[in-house]
Design an enzyme around this catalytic site. Structure first.
Site, PDB file in Angstrom:
ATOM      1  N   ASN A  38       0.913  -1.210  -0.079  1.00 54.90           N
ATOM      2  CA  ASN A  38       0.082  -0.215   0.061  1.00 54.90           C
ATOM      3  C   ASN A  38       0.659   1.311  -0.007  1.00 54.90           C
ATOM      4  OD1 ASN A  38      -1.845   2.141   0.470  1.00 54.90           O
ATOM      5  ND2 ASN A  38      -2.329   1.453   2.613  1.00 54.90           N
ATOM      6  N   TRP A  39       0.818   1.919  -1.063  1.00 50.39           N
ATOM      7  CA  TRP A  39       1.846   2.891  -1.241  1.00 50.39           C
ATOM      8  C   TRP A  39       1.177   4.395  -0.803  1.00 50.39           C
ATOM      9  CZ3 TRP A  39       3.735   2.765  -7.064  1.00 50.39           C
ATOM     10  CH2 TRP A  39       4.333   1.297  -7.167  1.00 50.39           C
ATOM     11  N   LYS A  40       0.023   4.274  -0.179  1.00 48.27           N
ATOM     12  CA  LYS A  40      -0.493   5.401   0.387  1.00 48.27           C
ATOM     13  C   LYS A  40      -0.334   6.697  -0.440  1.00 48.27           C
ATOM     14  CE  LYS A  40       0.472   3.414   4.862  1.00 48.27           C
ATOM     15  NZ  LYS A  40       0.352   3.584   6.427  1.00 48.27           N
ATOM     16  N   HIS A  45      -9.393   0.979   5.154  1.00 47.45           N
ATOM     17  CA  HIS A  45      -8.174   1.014   5.736  1.00 47.45           C
ATOM     18  C   HIS A  45      -8.336   1.944   7.220  1.00 47.45           C
ATOM     19  CE1 HIS A  45      -4.110   2.309   6.524  1.00 47.45           C
ATOM     20  NE2 HIS A  45      -3.636   1.273   5.800  1.00 47.45           N
ATOM     21  N   GLU A 103      -6.773   4.534   8.170  1.00 52.95           N
ATOM     22  CA  GLU A 103      -6.613   5.907   7.750  1.00 52.95           C
ATOM     23  C   GLU A 103      -7.768   6.500   7.184  1.00 52.95           C
ATOM     24  OE1 GLU A 103      -2.968   5.492   5.512  1.00 52.95           O
ATOM     25  OE2 GLU A 103      -1.956   4.762   7.699  1.00 52.95           O
ATOM     26  N   GLU A 161      -5.337  -5.221  10.704  1.00 53.13           N
ATOM     27  CA  GLU A 161      -4.296  -4.192  10.849  1.00 53.13           C
ATOM     28  C   GLU A 161      -4.581  -3.457  12.077  1.00 53.13           C
ATOM     29  OE1 GLU A 161      -2.541  -3.264   6.972  1.00 53.13           O
ATOM     30  OE2 GLU A 161      -4.062  -1.757   7.329  1.00 53.13           O
ATOM     31  N   GLY A 185       2.384   1.936  10.851  1.00 55.53           N
ATOM     32  CA  GLY A 185       3.517   3.068  10.677  1.00 55.53           C
ATOM     33  C   GLY A 185       4.192   3.134  11.869  1.00 55.53           C
ATOM     34  N   SER A 216       3.770  -2.172  10.406  1.00 62.78           N
ATOM     35  CA  SER A 216       5.034  -2.401  10.473  1.00 62.78           C
ATOM     36  C   SER A 216       5.641  -3.770  10.275  1.00 62.78           C
ATOM     37  CB  SER A 216       5.448  -2.177  12.031  1.00 62.78           C
ATOM     38  OG  SER A 216       4.727  -0.813  12.403  1.00 62.78           O
ATOM     39  N   GLY A 270       2.742  -1.318   4.183  1.00 62.01           N
ATOM     40  CA  GLY A 270       2.767  -0.064   3.866  1.00 62.01           C
ATOM     41  C   GLY A 270       4.319   0.644   3.660  1.00 62.01           C
ATOM     42  N   GLY A 271       4.811   1.109   4.742  1.00 64.40           N
ATOM     43  CA  GLY A 271       6.149   1.724   4.665  1.00 64.40           C
ATOM     44  C   GLY A 271       7.243   0.886   3.789  1.00 64.40           C
TER      45      GLY A 271
HETATM   46  C1  PEP Z   1      -0.806  -0.147   5.984  1.00 61.82           C
HETATM   47  O1  PEP Z   1      -0.593   1.133   5.558  1.00 61.82           O
HETATM   48  O2  PEP Z   1      -1.665  -0.881   5.685  1.00 61.82           O
HETATM   49  C2  PEP Z   1       0.284  -0.393   6.895  1.00 61.82           C
HETATM   50  C3  PEP Z   1       0.331  -1.565   7.455  1.00 61.82           C
HETATM   51  O3  PEP Z   1       1.388   0.416   7.090  1.00 61.82           O
HETATM   52  P1  PEP Z   1       2.803  -0.102   7.759  1.00 61.82           P
HETATM   53  O4  PEP Z   1       3.381  -1.347   7.092  1.00 61.82           O
HETATM   54  O5  PEP Z   1       3.757   1.272   7.229  1.00 61.82           O
HETATM   55  O6  PEP Z   1       2.580  -0.122   9.367  1.00 61.82           O
END
Ligand code: PEP
Length: 252
Positions: A9-11, A94, A96, A164, A170, A210, A231-232
């Site tokens: 997920n590049w957000k 999600h 967010e 999640e 994050g 994470s 994500g990251g």
């Molecule tokens: C996400 O945005 O779905 C996520 C899990 O982010 P991260 O891996 O950065 O915690």
């Protein structure tokens, strides 16, 4: 058996040029990895270009959100009909979207129904906040989100669920693989109640929060964790390729 899936997920990251450069950089390494589905979810504006670059490859594409209606006066929004020619997956609910943009459980459910009607495969995200976990309500919150997310659905075609925990996204503070496994078996139980045993047994359940190249193997070794939503660590080509490679190795 549920398929193993690693989805990035590049957000709200990458310009069009950066998205194309990122996908070009990860494509050769990801292509070599067998035995799991590899998915990238760039921002809307790059979906078309990224899909073109990945045409004919084993890497699939998803969107990060969509509106629940097919069309209409919804300035700035994107519908399932617009996405269905461009990508196969769509991330819905999600944290967010839920916590920054105020998306309620029933709206997420409407989006899931719209995605399935359009032939998109929804990655339905569920997860508790830290206070909810501390109050012992994590399983109840996830169950509520699942029930609302799947409300009115009789054939959950293409369904993927991502657990999640909000406190792990994050933050660099991932859940333990054991905590993830415990929640996944709860999710499978709820799915069995809502959609029957076969759906529960065959739905891919992803952990997100994470995840990185070093910890992914421990998650996917858990019996009910079928992959990761990342994500990251999906924003650097070499890191994401290594992460996917480690997941594939751990599953074999
Ligand atoms: C996400 O945005 O779905 C996520 C899990 O982010 P991260 O891996 O950065 O915690």
């Amino acid at each position: 058996m549920p398929e193993t899936i690693i989805a990035g997920n590049w957000k709200m990251n990458t310009t069009l040029d950066e998205a194309q450069a990122l996908v070009r950089a990860m494509k050769p390494g990801l292509e070599e990895i067998k035995g799991l589905r590899k998915v990238v979810c760039p921002p809307f504006v790059s979906l078309s270009a990224v899909s073109s670059l990945l045409k004919g490859s084993t890497i699939e594409v998803g969107a990060q959100n969509m509106h629940s209606e097919k069309s209409g006066a919804f300035t700035g929004e994107v519908s399932s009909a617009m996405l269905s020619g461009l990508c196969k997956y769509v991330i819905l609910g999600h944290s967010e979207r839920r916590h920054i943009f105020g998306e309620a459980d029933d709206l997420v459910g409407r989006k899931v129904r719209a995605a399935m009607s359009a032939g998109l495969s929804p990655i339905l995200c569920v997860g508790e906040q830290l206070a909810e976990r501390e109050q012992g309500r994590a399983e109840a919150v996830v169950e509520r989100q699942l029930r609302a997310g799947l409300d009115g659905i009789t054939t959950p075609r293409g369904l993927i669920v991502a657990y999640e925990p909000v406190w792990a996204i994050g933050t660099g503070k991932a859940a333990t693989p054991q905590d993830a496994q415990q929640m996944m078996s709860h999710i499978r139980r709820v799915l069995a109640t809502l959609q029957g045993q076969a759906v529960a047994a065959n739905t891919s359940l992803l952990y997100g929060g994470s995840v990185n190249a070093d910890n992914v193997a421990a998650f996917v070794r858990e019996p009910d964790v079928n992959g990761a939503l990342v994500g990251g660590a999906s924003l650097k080509a070499d890191v994401f390729v290594q992460l996917a490679r480690n997941a594939a190795t751990a599953r074999t």
